[in-house]
Design an enzyme around this catalytic site. Structure first.
Site, PDB file in Angstrom:
ATOM      1  N   HIS A  15       7.519 -15.322   6.936  1.00 20.66           N
ATOM      2  CA  HIS A  15       7.123 -14.123   6.181  1.00 20.66           C
ATOM      3  C   HIS A  15       7.761 -14.109   4.791  1.00 20.66           C
ATOM      4  CE1 HIS A  15       4.775 -11.673   8.935  1.00 20.66           C
ATOM      5  NE2 HIS A  15       5.650 -11.846   9.914  1.00 20.66           N
TER       6      HIS A  15
ATOM      7  N   GLY B  69      10.711  -9.205  16.238  1.00 18.54           N
ATOM      8  CA  GLY B  69      11.340  -9.429  14.948  1.00 18.54           C
ATOM      9  C   GLY B  69      10.586  -8.741  13.825  1.00 18.54           C
TER      10      GLY B  69
ATOM     11  N   HIS C 235       8.839 -17.882  12.789  1.00 15.56           N
ATOM     12  CA  HIS C 235       7.802 -16.892  12.462  1.00 15.56           C
ATOM     13  C   HIS C 235       8.331 -15.893  11.427  1.00 15.56           C
ATOM     14  CE1 HIS C 235       4.527 -13.918  13.735  1.00 15.56           C
ATOM     15  NE2 HIS C 235       5.334 -13.197  12.981  1.00 15.56           N
ATOM     16  N   GLU C 236       9.535 -15.356  11.683  1.00 18.46           N
ATOM     17  CA  GLU C 236      10.078 -14.338  10.769  1.00 18.46           C
ATOM     18  C   GLU C 236      10.370 -14.937   9.391  1.00 18.46           C
ATOM     19  OE1 GLU C 236       9.684 -11.376  11.466  1.00 18.46           O
ATOM     20  OE2 GLU C 236       9.280 -11.724  13.584  1.00 18.46           O
TER      21      GLU C 236
ATOM     22  N   GLN D 176       7.380  -7.237   5.389  1.00 17.82           N
ATOM     23  CA  GLN D 176       6.493  -6.439   6.253  1.00 17.82           C
ATOM     24  C   GLN D 176       6.682  -4.938   6.040  1.00 17.82           C
ATOM     25  OE1 GLN D 176       7.564  -8.741  10.018  1.00 17.82           O
ATOM     26  NE2 GLN D 176       5.418  -8.199  10.355  1.00 17.82           N
TER      27      GLN D 176
ATOM     28  N   CYS E 192       2.009 -10.565  15.755  1.00 20.63           N
ATOM     29  CA  CYS E 192       2.744 -10.125  14.560  1.00 20.63           C
ATOM     30  C   CYS E 192       2.404  -8.664  14.301  1.00 20.63           C
ATOM     31  CB  CYS E 192       2.314 -10.996  13.378  1.00 20.63           C
ATOM     32  SG  CYS E 192       3.105 -10.558  11.822  1.00 20.63           S
ATOM     33  N   LEU E 193       3.412  -7.885  13.935  1.00 19.16           N
ATOM     34  CA  LEU E 193       3.184  -6.461  13.679  1.00 19.16           C
ATOM     35  C   LEU E 193       2.259  -6.254  12.476  1.00 19.16           C
ATOM     36  CD1 LEU E 193       6.820  -5.166  14.275  1.00 19.16           C
ATOM     37  CD2 LEU E 193       4.855  -4.934  15.808  1.00 19.16           C
TER      38      LEU E 193
HETATM   39 NI    NI Z   1       5.228 -11.352  11.901  1.00 16.80          NI
END
Ligand code: NI
Length: 193
Positions: free
Chosen positions: A156, A53, A152-153, A58, A110-111
């Protein structure tokens, strides 16, 4: 005039960047050309990074937009043979409601924290809703890993990264160390066996 379809892979903000700490703004017009471009660029960026995701902050855009997908194989790996994943979904101005107080612990990455993973408690069963890329309402129940990815998404969008949700920071690990430990274990087993 020819239409030029350019693929754009956006730069991903890493933990510490101010854009990841702010509360993102609601999107007034989900069907605008600007949001359409952002969605396409985020799809390209997520595919390139091979993540589950991605949230707009981000990619340095503090607006309430996330996207995610859970392949069935991944859902089964995380939650057992009966589990189902979810198709690729874009959610604009998402909302989440916990449908029970049950908490599941699971590993997240996480990216924006490349190379790291940690154990994070999340609601096991949720209801989420938002608008998709066509401005239509999406409303779904989710459990297990699917519910984890959505939580999680959406975090953000409120300036929250998964370590802020962890209750045991000793599980925060470089994934390369996990693979190294596993390799060493396998080698020992081979020598002893
Ligand atoms: Ni993340």
């Amino acid at each position: 005039m020819a239409i030029v379809l350019a693929m754009a892979i956006l730069k991903i903000a890493r933990m510490g960047h101010p854009v990841l700490k702010q509360v993102a703004a609601p999107i007034d017009d989900p069907k605008s050309a600007e949001i359409g471009h952002l969605i396409q660029d985020m799809i390209d960026t997520l595919a390139d990074a091979a993540g589950a995701g991605l949230a707009a902050p981000q990619v340095h855009v503090p607006q309430r937009l996330v996207m995610f997908h859970v392949p069935d194989a991944r859902a089964r790996e995380e939650d057992g043979e009966a589990a189902e994943g979810c198709p690729f979904t874009v959610l604009i101005n998402p909302e989440i409601e916990a449908l029970s107080e049950d908490i599941s612990e699971g590993i997240e990455a996480c990216l924006s924290l490349p190379g790291l993973a940690g154990m994070v408690p999340r609601f096991h069963h949720i209801l989420y809703r938002g608008l998709d890329h066509l401005g239509q309402t999406v409303e779904r129940e989710a459990e297990g890993f699917h519910a984890r990815v959505v939580q999680h998404e959406c975090d953000h969008l409120d300036g929250i990264l998964y370590p802020m949700r962890m209750d045991d920071l000793s599980t925060l690990t470089f994934t390369s160390e996990i693979s190294r430990a596993r390799e060493e274990e396998e080698q020992e087993d081979a020598e002893n066996g």
